[in-house]
Write an enzyme that holds these catalytic residues in place. Structure first.
Site, PDB file in Angstrom:
ATOM      1  N   HIS A  43       0.937  -0.905   0.102  1.00 18.45           N
ATOM      2  CA  HIS A  43      -0.538  -0.314   0.057  1.00 18.45           C
ATOM      3  C   HIS A  43       0.730   0.780   0.027  1.00 18.45           C
ATOM      4  O   HIS A  43      -0.058   2.494  -0.353  1.00 18.45           O
ATOM      5  CB  HIS A  43      -0.972   0.338   1.152  1.00 18.45           C
ATOM      6  CG  HIS A  43      -1.648  -1.024   1.029  1.00 18.45           C
ATOM      7  ND1 HIS A  43      -3.165  -1.164  -0.265  1.00 18.45           N
ATOM      8  CD2 HIS A  43      -2.108  -1.993   2.357  1.00 18.45           C
ATOM      9  CE1 HIS A  43      -3.565  -2.650   0.579  1.00 18.45           C
ATOM     10  NE2 HIS A  43      -3.435  -2.782   2.060  1.00 18.45           N
ATOM     11  N   HIS A  54      -6.599  -7.297  -0.298  1.00 22.45           N
ATOM     12  CA  HIS A  54      -6.723  -5.661  -0.724  1.00 22.45           C
ATOM     13  C   HIS A  54      -5.680  -5.501  -1.693  1.00 22.45           C
ATOM     14  O   HIS A  54      -4.616  -6.088  -2.386  1.00 22.45           O
ATOM     15  CB  HIS A  54      -6.330  -5.069   0.199  1.00 22.45           C
ATOM     16  CG  HIS A  54      -6.740  -5.877   1.793  1.00 22.45           C
ATOM     17  ND1 HIS A  54      -6.047  -6.074   2.791  1.00 22.45           N
ATOM     18  CD2 HIS A  54      -7.493  -4.737   1.898  1.00 22.45           C
ATOM     19  CE1 HIS A  54      -6.618  -6.311   3.992  1.00 22.45           C
ATOM     20  NE2 HIS A  54      -7.793  -5.784   3.117  1.00 22.45           N
ATOM     21  N   ASP A 101      -2.020 -10.239  -2.065  1.00 21.14           N
ATOM     22  CA  ASP A 101      -3.244 -10.012  -1.261  1.00 21.14           C
ATOM     23  C   ASP A 101      -5.052  -9.762  -1.662  1.00 21.14           C
ATOM     24  O   ASP A 101      -4.782  -9.610  -2.595  1.00 21.14           O
ATOM     25  CB  ASP A 101      -2.311  -8.857  -0.830  1.00 21.14           C
ATOM     26  CG  ASP A 101      -2.795  -8.231   1.000  1.00 21.14           C
ATOM     27  OD1 ASP A 101      -1.817  -8.701   1.681  1.00 21.14           O
ATOM     28  OD2 ASP A 101      -3.846  -7.704   0.794  1.00 21.14           O
ATOM     29  N   ASP A 125      -4.494 -13.222   3.319  1.00 20.64           N
ATOM     30  CA  ASP A 125      -6.075 -12.082   4.083  1.00 20.64           C
ATOM     31  C   ASP A 125      -6.426 -12.909   3.246  1.00 20.64           C
ATOM     32  O   ASP A 125      -7.710 -12.441   3.333  1.00 20.64           O
ATOM     33  CB  ASP A 125      -5.388 -10.310   4.611  1.00 20.64           C
ATOM     34  CG  ASP A 125      -4.376  -9.824   3.171  1.00 20.64           C
ATOM     35  OD1 ASP A 125      -4.294 -10.678   2.113  1.00 20.64           O
ATOM     36  OD2 ASP A 125      -4.704  -8.784   3.654  1.00 20.64           O
TER      37      ASP A 125
HETATM   38  C1  SP5 Z   1      -1.052  -5.282   4.149  1.00 23.86           C
HETATM   39  C2  SP5 Z   1      -2.236  -5.043   4.321  1.00 23.86           C
HETATM   40  O1  SP5 Z   1      -3.140  -6.298   4.177  1.00 23.86           O
HETATM   41  N1  SP5 Z   1      -3.389  -3.606   4.463  1.00 23.86           N
HETATM   42  C3  SP5 Z   1      -4.395  -4.049   4.709  1.00 23.86           C
HETATM   43  C4  SP5 Z   1      -4.983  -2.985   5.359  1.00 23.86           C
HETATM   44  C5  SP5 Z   1      -6.027  -2.884   5.657  1.00 23.86           C
HETATM   45  N2  SP5 Z   1      -6.824  -1.878   6.749  1.00 23.86           N
HETATM   46  C6  SP5 Z   1      -8.351  -1.479   6.537  1.00 23.86           C
HETATM   47  C7  SP5 Z   1      -8.116  -1.729   8.252  1.00 23.86           C
HETATM   48  C8  SP5 Z   1     -10.180  -1.872   7.765  1.00 23.86           C
HETATM   49  C9  SP5 Z   1     -10.440  -2.961   9.534  1.00 23.86           C
HETATM   50  N3  SP5 Z   1     -11.277  -3.562   9.331  1.00 23.86           N
HETATM   51  C10 SP5 Z   1     -11.745  -4.325  10.370  1.00 23.86           C
HETATM   52  C11 SP5 Z   1     -13.347  -4.894   9.786  1.00 23.86           C
HETATM   53  C12 SP5 Z   1     -13.672  -5.903  11.680  1.00 23.86           C
HETATM   54  N4  SP5 Z   1     -14.941  -6.745  11.018  1.00 23.86           N
HETATM   55 ZN    ZN Z   2      -3.958  -6.952   2.796  1.00 26.71          ZN
END
Ligand code: SP5
Ligand code: ZN
Length: 381
Positions: A193, A232, A230, A319
């Site tokens: 990211h 994301h 990944d 993930d």
């Molecule tokens: C490297 C990587 O995988 N970064 C991911 C960053 C995601 N950040 C957003 C987090 C959103 C948290 N959502 C929580 C949901 C709980 N059910």
């Molecule tokens: Zn991720």
């Protein structure tokens, strides 16, 4: 396959991230990398090369006595120039100095000294207008907002050294690939990211991009492909290479219409004016399992084959696992073995760079990918 690992990551251990108006416990913690390390110890993948940096304890950029620590002498002369090539000097300075300045400023303001820095404002103008929004602010809050794109990426006293250690793993991994044909860079914090001038998504330096740059500097005619699996979208990696035809970036991820990081990762983003086919996005719906995933992975691998790369870099996030805390795909642990095998079958020289994965099975899932890769025929074997 050998692994490059640096214990420096343990210095980045922030307590909280800001999510939906609340400070919540961080998902991106040292136990992730430690879990992978433990699983590597249990299985027989290959040697773990522990990178050894004699960095004194203390706030980022300083020792406890307040002396600026010259990182270039600790990490060797190769690392910082590579990082600055990808990220630019101003941003690298920001990562090095922002926590020290934050601690000083909040201390002077007489408020309790927080253990992590987070932005409360963001620079949107620089994205929309050529003439405005390009001036780096002089204050801590202004700089934090200028060089960040979200509120889930806290910066602590140890972040600078951890981020350097992480990038160092990627560079070491690149060297191992030249010798062995494959390597695993156990990077933490993750990288995909991180943009040229912005941290976000738990990422500070774009380790995969830095490794790509290392391949290119070693062999200027190298053709690099980056495959990002990944959950994301790798928005930082995409933006860094969007207008370059020497690095092909293909990403399989959750649809950004409904998933973090939003805004980028749509299938119509195919590259900039100088590199019209240099980027490919393959978004998949929430709930995707291996039956939906495998054909898309084959498609991504076919796209890479068309570019005939000299080296493949895999941004390896697990993930996509069915039990992941922050994600909604449904891959199982055996599926990760298959994922690795499909990549290994292609027999490209391959560097795996660790990205996300937030379930306690992270170690099993990662080592499954790497073993699957070797079983599939990867690593010149
Ligand atoms: C490297 C990587 O995988 N970064 C991911 C960053 C995601 N950040 C957003 C987090 C959103 C948290 N959502 C929580 C949901 C709980 N059910
Ligand atoms: Zn991720």
């Amino acid at each position: 396959m050998k692994t490059a690992y640096s214990p420096l990551h343990e210095r980045h251990d922030p307590e909280k991230e800001f999510y939906r108006g609340l400070l919540v416990d961080c998902f991106e913690r040292p136990r992730r990398a430690l879990g992978i390390l433990r699983e590597l110890g249990r299985r027989e993948l290959g040697e773990v090369i522990e990178l050894d940096a004699e960095i004194p304890a203390g706030d980022s950029g300083t020792t406890e006595s307040g002396i600026i620590e010259p990182s270039s002498t600790i990490f060797g002369s190769r690392l910082l120039p590579l990082i600055e090539h990808v990220h630019g000097r101003e941003y690298v300075d920001f990562v090095e100095t922002i926590f020290r300045d934050w601690a000083r400023e909040t201390h002077l303001a007489g408020v309790p000294r927080p253990s992590y820095a987070l932005p409360y404002t963001f620079n949107r103008l620089g994205q929309d207008h050529d003439e405005t929004g390009e001036v780096v602010p002089g204050t801590v809050d202004g700089r934090l907002g200028y060089f960040s794109f979200d509120t889930c990426t806290p910066i602590t006293a140890g972040t600078w050294h951890a981020a350097l250690g992480s990038a160092w793993c990627a560079v070491k991994g690149q060297e191992i690939v030249l010798a062995d044909g494959a390597a695993f860079a156990l990077c933490r914090p993750p990288g995909h990211h991180a943009h040229r001038q912005m941290c976000g998504g738990y990422c500070f330096f774009n380790n995969a991009a830095i490794a790509a740059e290392a391949f290119r500097q070693h062999e200027p005619s190298a053709r690099i492909a980056i495959l990002d699996v990944d959950y994301h979208h790798g928005n930082g990696t995409q933006s860094i290479f969007y207008d370059r035809d020497d690095v092909f970036v293909v990403s399989i991820h959750a649809d950004p219409l409904t998933n973090y990081p939003y805004y980028l990762g749509h299938s119509n983003e195919r590259g900039g004016p100088n590199a019209p086919e240099s980027n490919a996005n393959l978004p998949l719906p929430d709930g995707t399992d291996w039956n939906g995933y495998a054909p898309t992975l084959q498609r991504a691998l076919d796209m890479i084959r068309e570019r005939d790369p000299s080296h493949l870099i895999v941004s390896l996030g697990v993930d996509t696992f069915v039990g992941d805390q922050i994600s909604n795909f449904r891959l199982t642990s055996p599926d990760f073995f298959e994922l690795g095998a499909l990549i290994g079958e292609r027999e490209w020289d391959t560097l795996f760079v660790m990205e996300g994965g937030y379930h306690d099975e992270i170690g099993v899932n990662v080592v499954n990918v790497l073993e699957g890769f070797e079983r599939g025929g990867g690593a010149r074997g």
